[in-house]
Write a protein that holds these residues in place. Sequence first.
Motif, PDB file in Angstrom:
ATOM      1  N   ILE A 198       0.805  -1.226   0.000  1.00 26.83           N
ATOM      2  CA  ILE A 198       0.000   0.000   0.000  1.00 26.83           C
ATOM      3  C   ILE A 198       0.835   1.270   0.000  1.00 26.83           C
ATOM      4  O   ILE A 198       0.345   2.328  -0.403  1.00 26.83           O
ATOM      5  CB  ILE A 198      -0.978   0.032   1.195  1.00 26.83           C
ATOM      6  N   GLY A 199       2.086   1.219   0.460  1.00 24.22           N
ATOM      7  CA  GLY A 199       2.863   2.445   0.460  1.00 24.22           C
ATOM      8  C   GLY A 199       4.075   2.404   1.368  1.00 24.22           C
ATOM      9  O   GLY A 199       4.525   1.335   1.783  1.00 24.22           O
ATOM     10  N   ARG A 200       4.575   3.583   1.706  1.00 26.35           N
ATOM     11  CA  ARG A 200       5.808   3.745   2.475  1.00 26.35           C
ATOM     12  C   ARG A 200       5.498   4.489   3.764  1.00 26.35           C
ATOM     13  O   ARG A 200       4.739   5.464   3.775  1.00 26.35           O
ATOM     14  CB  ARG A 200       6.811   4.541   1.632  1.00 26.35           C
ATOM     15  N   VAL A 201       6.112   4.033   4.850  1.00 28.96           N
ATOM     16  CA  VAL A 201       5.869   4.632   6.162  1.00 28.96           C
ATOM     17  C   VAL A 201       6.618   5.960   6.274  1.00 28.96           C
ATOM     18  O   VAL A 201       7.839   6.031   6.088  1.00 28.96           O
ATOM     19  CB  VAL A 201       6.310   3.682   7.290  1.00 28.96           C
ATOM     20  N   LEU A 202       5.872   7.019   6.563  1.00 30.59           N
ATOM     21  CA  LEU A 202       6.470   8.339   6.744  1.00 30.59           C
ATOM     22  C   LEU A 202       6.881   8.583   8.191  1.00 30.59           C
ATOM     23  O   LEU A 202       7.941   9.163   8.453  1.00 30.59           O
ATOM     24  CB  LEU A 202       5.489   9.428   6.300  1.00 30.59           C
ATOM     25  N   SER A 203       6.032   8.141   9.127  1.00 29.13           N
ATOM     26  CA  SER A 203       6.331   8.360  10.544  1.00 29.13           C
ATOM     27  C   SER A 203       5.503   7.396  11.380  1.00 29.13           C
ATOM     28  O   SER A 203       4.523   6.813  10.903  1.00 29.13           O
ATOM     29  CB  SER A 203       6.022   9.804  10.953  1.00 29.13           C
ATOM     30  N   VAL A 204       5.907   7.230  12.636  1.00 30.95           N
ATOM     31  CA  VAL A 204       5.183   6.378  13.580  1.00 30.95           C
ATOM     32  C   VAL A 204       4.953   7.171  14.854  1.00 30.95           C
ATOM     33  O   VAL A 204       5.881   7.782  15.407  1.00 30.95           O
ATOM     34  CB  VAL A 204       5.965   5.079  13.895  1.00 30.95           C
ATOM     35  N   ASN A 205       3.705   7.174  15.318  1.00 31.40           N
ATOM     36  CA  ASN A 205       3.350   7.865  16.556  1.00 31.40           C
ATOM     37  C   ASN A 205       2.555   6.894  17.418  1.00 31.40           C
ATOM     38  O   ASN A 205       1.399   6.578  17.111  1.00 31.40           O
ATOM     39  CB  ASN A 205       2.534   9.118  16.255  1.00 31.40           C
ATOM     40  N   ASP A 206       3.196   6.395  18.484  1.00 30.11           N
ATOM     41  CA  ASP A 206       2.597   5.372  19.340  1.00 30.11           C
ATOM     42  C   ASP A 206       2.238   4.150  18.494  1.00 30.11           C
ATOM     43  O   ASP A 206       3.106   3.548  17.907  1.00 30.11           O
ATOM     44  CB  ASP A 206       1.391   5.924  20.092  1.00 30.11           C
ATOM     45  N   ALA A 207       0.941   3.805  18.427  1.00 23.42           N
ATOM     46  CA  ALA A 207       0.525   2.601  17.710  1.00 23.42           C
ATOM     47  C   ALA A 207       0.032   2.904  16.306  1.00 23.42           C
ATOM     48  O   ALA A 207      -0.547   2.036  15.640  1.00 23.42           O
ATOM     49  CB  ALA A 207      -0.569   1.877  18.490  1.00 23.42           C
ATOM     50  N   ILE A 208       0.268   4.120  15.814  1.00 21.17           N
ATOM     51  CA  ILE A 208      -0.254   4.527  14.516  1.00 21.17           C
ATOM     52  C   ILE A 208       0.906   4.896  13.581  1.00 21.17           C
ATOM     53  O   ILE A 208       1.821   5.629  13.971  1.00 21.17           O
ATOM     54  CB  ILE A 208      -1.208   5.735  14.644  1.00 21.17           C
ATOM     55  N   ALA A 209       0.843   4.360  12.354  1.00 19.71           N
ATOM     56  CA  ALA A 209       1.821   4.728  11.330  1.00 19.71           C
ATOM     57  C   ALA A 209       1.147   5.623  10.299  1.00 19.71           C
ATOM     58  O   ALA A 209       0.015   5.368   9.882  1.00 19.71           O
ATOM     59  CB  ALA A 209       2.373   3.483  10.646  1.00 19.71           C
ATOM     60  N   THR A 210       1.835   6.671   9.891  1.00 14.33           N
ATOM     61  CA  THR A 210       1.374   7.490   8.772  1.00 14.33           C
ATOM     62  C   THR A 210       2.039   6.950   7.509  1.00 14.33           C
ATOM     63  O   THR A 210       3.274   6.930   7.407  1.00 14.33           O
ATOM     64  CB  THR A 210       1.738   8.964   8.976  1.00 14.33           C
TER      65      THR A 210
END
Length: 748
Positions: A198-210
């Motif tokens: 689906i894509g590439r991870v830009l950032s991670v905040n706690d249990a959520i990835a953007t």
Amino acid sequence: MNLSSNIFSIDLSFDQFNIQRTVWSDGKLDELRKTHNQHYSFFKKGDHIYISPGEDNLPLLGEMVTINVEDEPLIISSLVRHIFFRAFKNQFPKIKPTFNPFTFPSSKEEHNLIVQELPDGLKTAISYKKLNEIDFKRSEINGKKKILLIISSSYKWALRQNCQKLQEQGFDITTLEVAKLIKYENSQEVVAPRFQAIGRVLSVNDAIATVETNEGNQDINLKDLFLNKTHDNIKLYLEFILGTSRAESILAAVKQKEFSRYDPNILNKEIAQLSRVISGLEYKNGDGFTFNISQNSSVAFPSLRLESPKYLFDVSSTKTDPSPIKGLAQFGPYDYGKFFEVSHPRVLVVCHKNSSGAFTQFLGRLKDGFNEAPTFTQGMVKLYRLHAIDFHFVEVESFDKKGFMAAIQQAVELPNKDFDIAIVETKEEFKRNSPAEDIYWLAKSYLLRHGITVQFIKEANARNPKFILDSCALQMYAKLGGTPWILPSSPNIAHELIIGIGSTLIRDNIYAGAQQHKVVGITTFFNADGKYIFSNRSKEVAYQDYFQELLTSLKGSIDTISNEQAWNDGEIVRIIFHVFKPMKDLEVDVVGELIAQYPQYEIKFAFVSFGEHHPYIIFDLDQRGISSRYSNYVKGKLTPARGTNLMLEPGICLLQLKGPEDVKTDRQGFTGPLLIRIHRRSTFTDATYIVQQVYRLTNISYRTFKPSQLPVTLFYASLITEQLNKLKAVDGWDASFIKSLRNRKWFI
């Protein structure tokens, strides 16, 4: 030859059968599957939903109709696929396969190539397992429609921990590609889910990835994400857990095991083992539709008698030889004399000062010959009947981009130094850079825009050139515009033009929902004798405008060729199009528009597509391999002779192009045949002629003296496409620079 294959016949013992069906309406198929999927299978064709009960005495869900086997191959193949799936699941309830194609991982420990290399804590987390694949194909043999079963396999990576588990371990997934698990709502208990990038991870905040996706940035729970199952991602994770040295050691061991697993003896044995299992199952549904699967592989297909090509070395068609290197040594190149304009080439040579001794020696051997190179004792001047070669030698202090390019530019701008070709030192590590920073592509871009073709040489090859001198001289002669040999053509009342059509899609990424923004077409043009005429590049256009641009580009090229070759009104013209993938009717219609613009000629045309990636394999059980002259290994085991072919059905042929003598090393594994398809809307459909022509055109690439795996029409198109894509990233590059190199094979 004692041929075998991975193809097995499916036998039906009846001409008619009964099947249930109901009228299709929006949402009805999903409703039926949700309610009855445990005991029935459903598939749609036309305006009906067809129903296959998995057991006897189940209630009717539709009307019963009688169908002739010969009339409905699509319904037959769908029924076979569904009944096979149910029979397999009944026999092996713990295995959860995918449905189309039917795949399932092997449960044998020796088919998990990494498990023995891993510490205990990782054995259940990472795998590199064999994935068995079973596919069903429609065929027609001697006028009778058939369904075939094909057994194949590949090895796939798996990292079972989701991204939440990885984060808890401290592994950083930022910038990495991720996937989601897609489950089938009505079939979760029997069908394996699939992964969708689906894509590439830009950032991670706690249990959520953007995640950067093709629908914009999305916030997704880490527990719903998995790393893409790629070698690079597995390598990064192993390095994080075990360190770089241990990770590289493990992956090297896995690669060595993979070479062994693709040994043709092992492949053939494992295919036979699986065929025994699946041929022993009962295939029957509740309405009485039944079939058998042969345990023995089938090669009961018609085959074509192909002639091995000879090579022609003069325009009078009298000097031929079955060996290109021997013919060249005896007769000289095809265009020797007035047809070749660069008989005294001026060569720019650029190398590092620490390699200058190796390169001056290499140039002497290239020019005058090398006794240790058995096929290159004459040297380029004598072999290609040149008058002389002049070298202008430039040493550079370093491979610093700025200094290296300055040295090339200074040499090119010298007065009275109009170079025809350049020899430039390159290094393997240059490939690690982007084309915009890579000396290889920077130098190539600059020299091509000045009309100078380029031959790159590594220092190691310059110091030990025994095995590369002949191919190096061959490529240089072709890049100078020469034609070393062509293929003899029989007298023919038809003009014949062979056009290779390639294209490259310019898209942002490989993720779900990616848009194909622009497309560039590459066309190559050849005569019937395999003589290269020229290539053409279409404009970079939006995908929806591609076919119109292709039409315009082809028309301009055919106008040029028809004028140069003096086609006369009323003459027969045969145009054969070679394409990388099966042509859609829309593409055929576009070419039909093109043909309609030439009513003055009697034009027949064929659309021929080629597939290198397909499931078919052919074995020669009598071929025990050939001992290498240079080491003690045996290569080419079970590999059929070059030219072996099977006509799977009219217009579809498997052609083996790499025989045992063409295999370089035992680590090369097994090379399957080329799949050739003639489009049903072609007006020229002589399969024997077309396949023979394809076979001939694999002998004329001028990259080496050995045949290629693709006809030169498409091989050249792929080389041009690949190089233009790289050159495009270099500042100042414009594809129009290559127009001045119209007849020179700058790309080989």
